[in-house]
Design an enzyme around this catalytic site. Structure first.
Site, PDB file in Angstrom:
ATOM      1  N   TYR A   7       1.445   9.255  -2.806  1.00  0.00           N
ATOM      2  CA  TYR A   7       1.626   8.149  -3.846  1.00  0.00           C
ATOM      3  C   TYR A   7       0.727   6.966  -3.454  1.00  0.00           C
ATOM      4  CZ  TYR A   7       5.735  10.433  -5.554  1.00  0.00           C
ATOM      5  OH  TYR A   7       6.441  11.490  -6.302  1.00  0.00           O
TER       6      TYR A   7
ATOM      7  N   ASP B 107      12.392  -1.649  -9.886  1.00  0.00           N
ATOM      8  CA  ASP B 107      10.966  -1.584 -10.168  1.00  0.00           C
ATOM      9  C   ASP B 107      10.661  -2.804 -11.073  1.00  0.00           C
ATOM     10  OD1 ASP B 107      11.561  -0.778 -12.485  1.00  0.00           O
ATOM     11  OD2 ASP B 107      11.719   1.246 -11.882  1.00  0.00           O
TER      12      ASP B 107
ATOM     13  N   ASP C  50       8.587   8.163 -13.186  1.00  0.00           N
ATOM     14  CA  ASP C  50       9.067   7.404 -13.827  1.00  0.00           C
ATOM     15  C   ASP C  50       8.252   6.597 -14.974  1.00  0.00           C
ATOM     16  OD1 ASP C  50      11.269   6.955 -12.498  1.00  0.00           O
ATOM     17  OD2 ASP C  50      10.497   5.755 -10.928  1.00  0.00           O
TER      18      ASP C  50
ATOM     19  N   ARG D 298      10.541   3.629  -4.967  1.00  0.00           N
ATOM     20  CA  ARG D 298      11.301   2.538  -5.255  1.00  0.00           C
ATOM     21  C   ARG D 298      12.198   1.919  -4.031  1.00  0.00           C
ATOM     22  NH1 ARG D 298      14.661   3.531  -9.816  1.00  0.00           N
ATOM     23  NH2 ARG D 298      14.149   5.664  -9.582  1.00  0.00           N
TER      24      ARG D 298
END
Length: 213
Positions: free
Chosen positions: A63, A77, A35, A169
């Site tokens: 992550y 987000d 993203d 997310r």
């Protein structure tokens, strides 16, 4: 040739590909979109090596992220609009070890509407921007490791190791639900793709120097 490139925040994955194409004047592809608000490892294939990307895209990924509790956004987000607010429970009383363990293993996850996945040939985010929601069949994912710790009264830090295709997310929202509130992702860094690590990634500027040398 396969290169481990660092994608900065507020820059699209396609934007990085475009820059590398300009430098190399060859065909360039990547092994999985990050993203725009996220940063981290973006594995690129150049020339004939783009054929290897179909294997690399299946690699596990890790992550690190930050979740803001008490606010839900339409994109899940920080780029979205706040659509709901809710009180945040007392963080100090929560056993985050148990929370983390509850998410481990193989599970089904629904693709968010704000995503690059195509349904009937159309990117979902394009439909979402028109306030059109369509049915998305959940996909099987696996969370292999999850660490969740409180940073302050309304913010959590997470470390995740997961299978390809996992939406952090969505995981962030689910973690917030687990502690009886809502939340959204405000920071995300992809630290590894398989054996490709953030520590070894090249900025586009450094890549250009390496390529030209």
């Amino acid at each position: 040739m396969i290169y481990n490139i660092y994608k900065p925040k507020d820059f699209s994955s396609f934007g990085v590909v475009k820059q590398v194409k300009r430098i190399t004047r060859e065909k360039v592809g990547h092994s999985g979109t990050l993203d725009p608000f996220a940063d981290g490892v973006l594995v690129l294939g150049i020339g004939k090596s783009t054929k290897k990307l179909s294997d690399i895209i299946q690699y596990d990924k890790t992550y690190e992220g930050v979740i803001k509790l008490g606010e839900k956004t339409d994109t899940k987000d920080l780029t979205g609009t706040i659509v709901e607010e809710k009180e945040v429970p007392e963080i100090d009383s929560i056993d985050f070890s148990d929370i983390s363990k509850s998410f481990l293993g193989v599970q089904m996850q629904e693709t968010p509407m704000y995503s690059a996945r195509k349904v009937n040939g159309v990117r979902l985010y394009k439909l979402a921007r028109k306030n059109i929601s369509v049915k998305r069949n959940p996909k099987q994912i696996e969370i292999k490791h999850l660490e969740c710790t409180a940073m302050d009264k309304s913010t959590l830090h997470i470390k995740v190791e997961c299978s390809s295709g996992t939406y952090i997310r969505v995981l962030a929202e689910d973690i917030a639900k687990k502690i009886n509130t809502i939340g959204h992702l405000i920071k995300l860094t992809r630290t590894t793709v398989g054996s490709f690590s953030l520590d070894d990634s090249l900025t586009v500027e450094r890549f250009e120097e390496v390529w030209k040398s």
